[in-house]
Design an enzyme around this catalytic site. Structure first.
Site, PDB file in Angstrom:
ATOM      1  N   SER A  57       0.873  -1.294  -0.167  1.00 58.67           N
ATOM      2  CA  SER A  57      -0.166   0.054  -0.120  1.00 58.67           C
ATOM      3  C   SER A  57       0.711   1.311   0.015  1.00 58.67           C
ATOM      4  O   SER A  57       1.636   1.515  -0.740  1.00 58.67           O
ATOM      5  CB  SER A  57      -0.917  -0.086   1.326  1.00 58.67           C
ATOM      6  OG  SER A  57      -1.998   0.957   0.985  1.00 58.67           O
ATOM      7  N   ASP A 201      -5.525  -4.079  -2.264  1.00 50.59           N
ATOM      8  CA  ASP A 201      -4.655  -3.644  -1.147  1.00 50.59           C
ATOM      9  C   ASP A 201      -4.221  -4.713  -0.518  1.00 50.59           C
ATOM     10  O   ASP A 201      -4.788  -5.718  -0.074  1.00 50.59           O
ATOM     11  CB  ASP A 201      -5.414  -2.777  -0.226  1.00 50.59           C
ATOM     12  CG  ASP A 201      -4.503  -1.806   0.708  1.00 50.59           C
ATOM     13  OD1 ASP A 201      -3.580  -2.625   1.243  1.00 50.59           O
ATOM     14  OD2 ASP A 201      -4.857  -0.834   0.724  1.00 50.59           O
TER      15      ASP A 201
END
Length: 316
Positions: A57, A201
């Site tokens: 991320s 993610d």
């Protein structure tokens, strides 16, 4: 200053150059992840080499910026410019920061939006709040349009494959595509299609990508965990509160278990109260530097110990 390269004679008397590789695994955490920049600065100051970088991320964004241009001052300047840019204004971070309370994770944020009726219709008509064009403009502002093969330091980003249910280590192809996948927060950013995978993610699979660093060949992995501490929990108001809390607990437990594979753990106490609060940029960086200063003696000792263990294994 640690010396990490040594010549070792083989049984045939030939000298072979061996390298002990230090990996840096940068965890997710949005605004909290700015502490990674301070960690990079602190490790450089203390002479700790960074031979491999992995990121999840926001950790993947900062990692990608570093491996394409290993200059911490340049990374700081680029982020400062981004925060003042139109691209940042359109990103949606300020919208999430202005919600009425601090969060226990992204699901809690989504729950508050649902209670406000902000996206009840979107939940059944779209897969994300932020469109792909807006997200792509942010990645383009921060990350050069290069391939993994063009980085100065070996690098990988981690994402979660919605089809297989497993983590994916991305280490080939276009950097921006892989960063988009690693940053695709469920419900906020659209899943990214790469090959036959549908990726979101990496924080939902490997918050701090220690395993990925080992996979790239790191002998010693420094994990940087910038996740928020578990907040207090009152009586739930509805099912959304229960779901959000259970999600937060599960991710914290997973992170704790995965960090056991790290050789050293840095946990900057950056005091960033909201994941979307980019105004804490400078403070978070300072906390990263302070964490390195606090832990540096222990890290150096651990590296030396791991190095000598590998040195003796070469003789076995």
């Amino acid at each position: 200053m640690l010396c990490l390269r040594f010549d070792k004679p083989t049984t045939k008397g030939v000298i072979i150059l061996k390298q002990f590789k230090v990996g840096l695994a940068l965890g997710g955490g949005a605004a909290r992840a700015f502490s990674h920049i301070g960690v990079l600065d602190g490790l450089k100051k203390h002479g700790i080499p960074i031979d491999i970088v992995t990121g999840t991320s926001m950790g993947a964004i900062i990692g990608a910026m570093y491996v394409t241009q290993p200059d911490v001052a340049a990374i700081k300047a680029r982020f400062k410019a981004y925060i003042d840019s139109d691209e940042f204004d359109e990103s949606g971070f300020n919208f999430f920061k202005e919600l009425d309370s601090h969060d226990d994770g992204f699901l809690a944020e989504m729950g508050r939006l649902a209670r406000r009726g902000v996206f009840n219709a979107l939940m059944v008509t779209k897969t994300a709040l932020v469109n792909e064009k807006t997200a792509a403009s942010s990645y383009a502002y921060l990350i050069d349009d290069l391939s993994f093969e063009q980085t100065r330091v070996p690098f990988a980003a981690v994402a979660l494959d919605l089809k297989s249910g497993g983590p994916v280590v991305l280490k080939q192809g276009r950097l921006r595509d892989s960063i988009a996948a690693s940053c695709a927060m469920p419900g906020i950013l659209n899943p990214v299609k790469l090959a036959d995978r549908l990726l979101v993610d990496g924080g939902w699979a490997e918050t701090v990508p220690v395993r990925a660093a080992h996979e790239l060949g790191a002998d010693f992995v420094i994990a940087v965990d910038v996740g928020d501490s578990l907040r207090s929990f009152d009586e739930p108001r509805n099912a959304l509160d229960v779901i959000a809390r259970a999600d937060a607990l599960a991710r914290i437990a997973l992170n704790k278990e995965q960090l056991k594979a790290a050789d050293a753990i840095l946990s900057p106490q950056n005091a960033v109260t909201h994941w979307a609060d980019f105004s804490t940029f400078e403070q978070a960086i300072e906390r990263g530097e302070e964490e390195v200063d606090r832990q540096i003696v222990a890290v150096q000792r651990a590296i030396k110990k791991a190095h000598w263990q590998k040195w003796f294994s070469w003789g076995g």
